[in-house]
Enzyme design. Structure first.
Site, PDB file in Angstrom:
ATOM      1  N   LYS A  52       0.970  -1.260   0.085  1.00 59.02           N
ATOM      2  CA  LYS A  52      -0.047  -0.018   0.053  1.00 59.02           C
ATOM      3  C   LYS A  52       0.840   1.287   0.059  1.00 59.02           C
ATOM      4  CE  LYS A  52      -3.788  -2.549   1.936  1.00 59.02           C
ATOM      5  NZ  LYS A  52      -4.688  -3.097   3.156  1.00 59.02           N
ATOM      6  N   GLN A  96      -4.895  -1.656   9.291  1.00 58.56           N
ATOM      7  CA  GLN A  96      -4.813  -3.072   8.712  1.00 58.56           C
ATOM      8  C   GLN A  96      -5.312  -4.226   9.225  1.00 58.56           C
ATOM      9  OE1 GLN A  96      -3.275  -3.575   5.559  1.00 58.56           O
ATOM     10  NE2 GLN A  96      -4.048  -5.532   5.663  1.00 58.56           N
ATOM     11  N   ASP A 119     -11.233   2.686   3.240  1.00 59.52           N
ATOM     12  CA  ASP A 119     -11.569   1.239   3.071  1.00 59.52           C
ATOM     13  C   ASP A 119     -12.959   1.190   2.946  1.00 59.52           C
ATOM     14  OD1 ASP A 119      -9.261  -0.310   2.769  1.00 59.52           O
ATOM     15  OD2 ASP A 119      -9.052  -0.852   5.062  1.00 59.52           O
TER      16      ASP A 119
END
Ligand code: NDP
Length: 280
Positions: A52, A96, A119
């Site tokens: 990422k 995460q 997200d």
């Protein structure tokens, strides 16, 4: 023989568009910033976070990294999220997953401001998606829509079957296909005759979490097959939820694993980071 939907090439095209846009914004003094929080030392998570950050660098998005030890308290993590929510120079926040055992994942994700939830997991953004309002959309299903559109596959009016109803893939996938005017059916572990339902699909999206589960007996001749699954076999090779060798000869188009849906997830995360600082 099926057309192979090249997720690697399409994700690169998406990232290049983002890169061009961030350069334009930078010229106006605007920089998108993503804060990435990793708790613990899970090796798979470390790889995801590294990828990422690499994608951010490629796209011209600033990334801030917070690597916290596995024994970090939930309170400390919530405190950090609170600080990042308040920072004007931070546009996106990503925690995460999975979090270490004992942490309440829902509580942590709900603490992220919906305006920085790149997200697309926050209930506010999930709700916006379900009522057709603009908000952050979960990256993997958003990536599937881009794969279909950029491959010239019409969704409107098609029989779309999604196998899997998880909050991060199956459910948002069904909402997005509905938004594109597909006729959508969602299957899960209690679906009575899975073959009968998947066999109706013009577009079949598989997110079942079981290696090579869907073979040709589940697929209509000429269907478009999108494989969201990722598994590493005992031979070290990656495979999906679809038995590619069996399905490819009868599908009209199919995503490979690797190189299909996977690369799109990060590209759409970059897209969400960009849209956190600009409207279009
Ligand atoms: P989950 O395990 O959360 O969900 C799996 C879904 O499949 C559930 O809804 C389950 O039903 C359903 N299911 C399980 N067995 C059957 C069956 N026999 N018949 C019908 N339905 C069944 O998985 P995710 O959605 O998180 O992920 C799915 C796959 O996608 C995994 O392989 C994962 O690794 C991959 N993935 C890939 C990503 C990428 O970037 N490419 C990102 C995210 C996931 P029920 O609800 O009834 O239990």
């Amino acid at each position: 023989m099926a057309k192979i939907i090249d997720g690697k090439a399409i994700s690169l095209a998406v990232k290049d568009e983002i890169k061009a846009k961030t350069a334009e914004l930078q010229a106006k003094g605007i920089t998108a910033t993503l804060a990435v929080i990793l708790v613990g030392e899970d090796p798979a998570s470390q790889v995801y976070v590294k990828n990422k950050k690499k994608a951010c660098e490629y796209c011209g998005i600033r990334s801030l990294s917070y690597e916290l030890p596995a024994d970090t308290s939930e309170e400390k993590l919530l405190e950090l999220i609170g600080e990042l929510n308040d920072r004007e120079d931070v546009n996106g926040i990503l925690v995460q997953l999975p979090l270490p055992k004992g942490m309440d994942e829902d509580k942590v994700l709900d603490a992220i401001s919906p305006d920085k939830d790149v997200d697309g997991f926050h209930p506010v953004n999930v709700g916006k998606l379900s009522i057709g309002k603009k908000g952050f959309v979960s990256c993997t299903p958003a990536g599937v829509i881009q794969l279909l559109k950029r491959s010239g596959i019409e969704i409107s009016g098609k029989e779309c079957v999604v196998v899997g109803r998880s909050n991060i893939v199956g459910k948002p996938m069904s909402m997005l296909l509905l938004k594109e005017n597909g006729t959508v059916t969602v299957c899960h572990s209690r679906t009575r005759d899975l073959r009968e339902v998947t066999g109706r699909a013009d577009i079949l999206v598989v997110a079942i979490g079981k290696p090579k589960f869907i073979d040709a007996s589940y697929v209509k001749d000429g269907a478009v097959v999108i494989d969201v699954g990722i598994h590493r076999g005992e031979d070290g090779k990656l495979c999906g939820d679809v038995d590619y060798a069996s399905v490819e000869p009868i599908a009209s188009a199919i995503t490979p694993v690797p190189g299909g849906v996977g690369p799109m997830t990060i590209a759409m995360l970059m897209y969400n980071c960009l849209s956190s600082v600009c409207e279009d």
